[in-house]
Enzyme design. Structure first.
Site, mmCIF file in Angstrom:
data_model
loop_
_atom_site.group_PDB
_atom_site.id
_atom_site.type_symbol
_atom_site.label_atom_id
_atom_site.label_comp_id
_atom_site.label_asym_id
_atom_site.label_seq_id
_atom_site.Cartn_x
_atom_site.Cartn_y
_atom_site.Cartn_z
ATOM 1 N N ARG A 55 0.868 -1.172 0.000
ATOM 2 C CA ARG A 55 0.000 0.000 0.000
ATOM 3 C C ARG A 55 0.905 1.223 0.000
ATOM 4 N NH1 ARG A 55 2.588 1.692 3.686
ATOM 5 N NH2 ARG A 55 1.108 3.409 3.779
ATOM 6 N N GLY A 56 0.257 2.360 -0.183
ATOM 7 C CA GLY A 56 1.028 3.594 -0.370
ATOM 8 C C GLY A 56 1.032 3.908 -1.851
ATOM 9 N N ALA A 57 0.700 5.117 -2.232
ATOM 10 C CA ALA A 57 0.498 5.422 -3.653
ATOM 11 C C ALA A 57 1.654 4.986 -4.557
ATOM 12 C CB ALA A 57 0.212 6.915 -3.805
ATOM 13 N N ARG A 90 -7.947 -0.276 -6.352
ATOM 14 C CA ARG A 90 -8.154 0.800 -5.367
ATOM 15 C C ARG A 90 -8.313 2.111 -6.139
ATOM 16 N NH1 ARG A 90 -4.274 0.974 -0.289
ATOM 17 N NH2 ARG A 90 -6.064 2.115 0.569
ATOM 18 N N GLN A 200 -1.914 2.049 10.079
ATOM 19 C CA GLN A 200 -0.637 2.101 9.352
ATOM 20 C C GLN A 200 0.425 2.848 10.171
ATOM 21 O OE1 GLN A 200 -3.663 2.607 7.989
ATOM 22 N NE2 GLN A 200 -3.660 2.412 5.754
ATOM 23 N N ASP A 241 -1.972 10.606 -1.543
ATOM 24 C CA ASP A 241 -2.357 9.574 -2.506
ATOM 25 C C ASP A 241 -2.751 10.201 -3.830
ATOM 26 O OD1 ASP A 241 -3.085 8.688 0.406
ATOM 27 O OD2 ASP A 241 -2.651 6.882 -0.749
ATOM 28 N N ASN A 251 -5.155 12.512 1.302
ATOM 29 C CA ASN A 251 -4.328 11.607 2.094
ATOM 30 C C ASN A 251 -5.227 10.822 3.029
ATOM 31 O OD1 ASN A 251 -1.575 10.718 2.647
ATOM 32 N ND2 ASN A 251 -1.845 11.654 4.661
ATOM 33 N N LYS A 252 -4.618 9.929 3.806
ATOM 34 C CA LYS A 252 -5.381 9.064 4.711
ATOM 35 C C LYS A 252 -6.367 9.854 5.564
ATOM 36 C CE LYS A 252 -5.167 5.551 4.732
ATOM 37 N NZ LYS A 252 -6.017 4.693 3.886
#
Ligand SMILES: CSC[C@H]1O[C@H](OP(=O)(O)O)[C@H](O)[C@@H]1O
Length: 360
Positions: A55-57, A90, A200, A241, A251-252
């Site tokens: 995960r993570g862009a 996603r 995370q 992201d 972002n998150k």
């Protein structure tokens, strides 16, 4: 298997030409277990992204790039079907479509050697990510250094979710300046938002910093505002992201609330954003960036180790519905600056348009 650190040159994804597969770190097992797993078939790549093993862009994009490339060397290869399957995993991180489009362009440009061209592009994107994240670190550390020179004490940095080397191939984005500060001997301490519901921060960012020997403290997501109000935060650095062309930063979930608290307490709020994470087609991120909604079970449960060291997942409520918005968008007006591989730029359309002109 000994766990690596950012300084050991560890990378989150490695191509194995002998098996024409990719090895990744299964991030759903951290911090309790460090395990690398092999991705061979297209389904492996799609599941790894959808389940957040990776995960993570930036890492999502590069993983998909290899998934698309390697699918071309399988029976019944179909680039378009593979592209669509990977793109559907996603919706929010723009790097996913950006990387897949780069590979498709390589395939279109060299149809007679599509597999080789696609694989070369995936490998190029992987190397580019390492270079760009390292440079983001170098541009970002100057901001930490400025505060250190003024305050001559440990600099307290709040971060949200994980935008460390685990979210990229190496170095990370938001954590890259922190790693570079460590290398320069600048004392830093990191407030690590646990980042519900997938944690995370507590699982990944804390693990990274602990492995690197960087002082840090895990906090509940609701604590940051209090710390800022009490003068315990010198700056915030987060990842992204998808950042729109006008400087809105997606972002998150929970990032926007930190930006509001930072603004109210006159604390610099930075987003570390490689140019691959900027969506040049969107000029109003708050209204236009698609926000992933994930399974409500992630909100209604929490996982960890019990006293015997056995992984457990417990449900916090069996009877109520839950909403699980994965991201939010911080408007550009709350972003002090955007740290990119080309430098630190203001969060506005004009500055980003100028940046775009410098892109190769
Ligand atoms: C450098 S991208 C990191 C970015 O990705 C995370 O989302 P997720 O863990 O769901 O992929 C989070 O928004 C981080 O800031």
């Amino acid at each position: 298997m000994t766990a690596p650190t950012v300084h050991s040159g560890a990378t989150t994804l490695d191509y194995d030409p002998s098996s024409q597969s990719v090895w990744i770190i299964d991030q759903t097992l951290l911090p309790h277990h460090y395990q690398r797993v092999q991705l061979l078939e297209l389904e492996d790549f799609c599941l790894a992204i959808a389940s957040m093993q990776v995960r993570g862009a930036p890492l999502i994009g590069i993983t998909a790039a290899f998934g698309l490339a390697l699918s071309l060397n399988r029976p019944q290869a179909n680039a378009e079907q593979a592209y669509q399957a990977l793109l559907a995993t996603r919706p929010t991180a723009i790097n996913l479509q950006w990387a897949l489009d780069k590979v498709m362009q390589a395939i279109t440009a060299q149809p007679a050697t599509a597999f080789a061209a696609a694989l070369a592009m995936a490998q190029s994107l992987r190397e580019q990510d390492i270079a760009h994240c390292s440079t983001i670190g170098e541009h970002g550390v100057a901001l930490i250094q400025q505060q250190y020179q003024q305050k001559q004490r440990c600099i307290n940095i709040l971060t949200h979710c994980n935008a460390g080397w685990l979210a990229t191939i190496q170095w990370g984005t938001a954590l890259a300046p922190i790693y570079k500060a460590q290398q320069l001997g600048i004392p830093v301490h990191v407030w690590v938002d646990e980042t519900r519901p997938r944690n995370q921060g507590a699982h990944l960012t804390a693990w990274e910093l602990q492995q690197a020997g960087i002082a840090h403290t895990i906090i509940c997501d609701n604590t940051g505002g209090h710390l800022m109000q009490q003068g315990m935060v010198d700056m915030c650095i987060v990842g992204s992201d998808r950042t729109s062309a006008n400087g809105d930063v997606c972002n998150k979930i929970g990032t926007y609330l930190k930006a509001l608290a930072a603004h109210d307490n006159h604390i610099p709020f930075y987003a570390a954003v490689p140019s691959s994470t900027i969506d040049w087609q969107i000029d109003d991120g708050v209204q236009q960036i698609p926000i992933e909604q994930r399974d409500s079970a992630e909100v209604l449960s929490i996982s960890g180790l019990d006293e015997q060291g056995i992984s457990r997942t417990v449900t916090v409520n069996r009877h109520s519905p839950a909403a699980n918005y994965g991201f939010d968008v911080t408007p550009a007006r709350l972003v002090s600056a955007i740290i990119t591989e080309l430098g630190v730029v203001q969060a506005n359309s004009k500055a980003l348009a100028s940046l775009r002109e410098q892109l190769p």
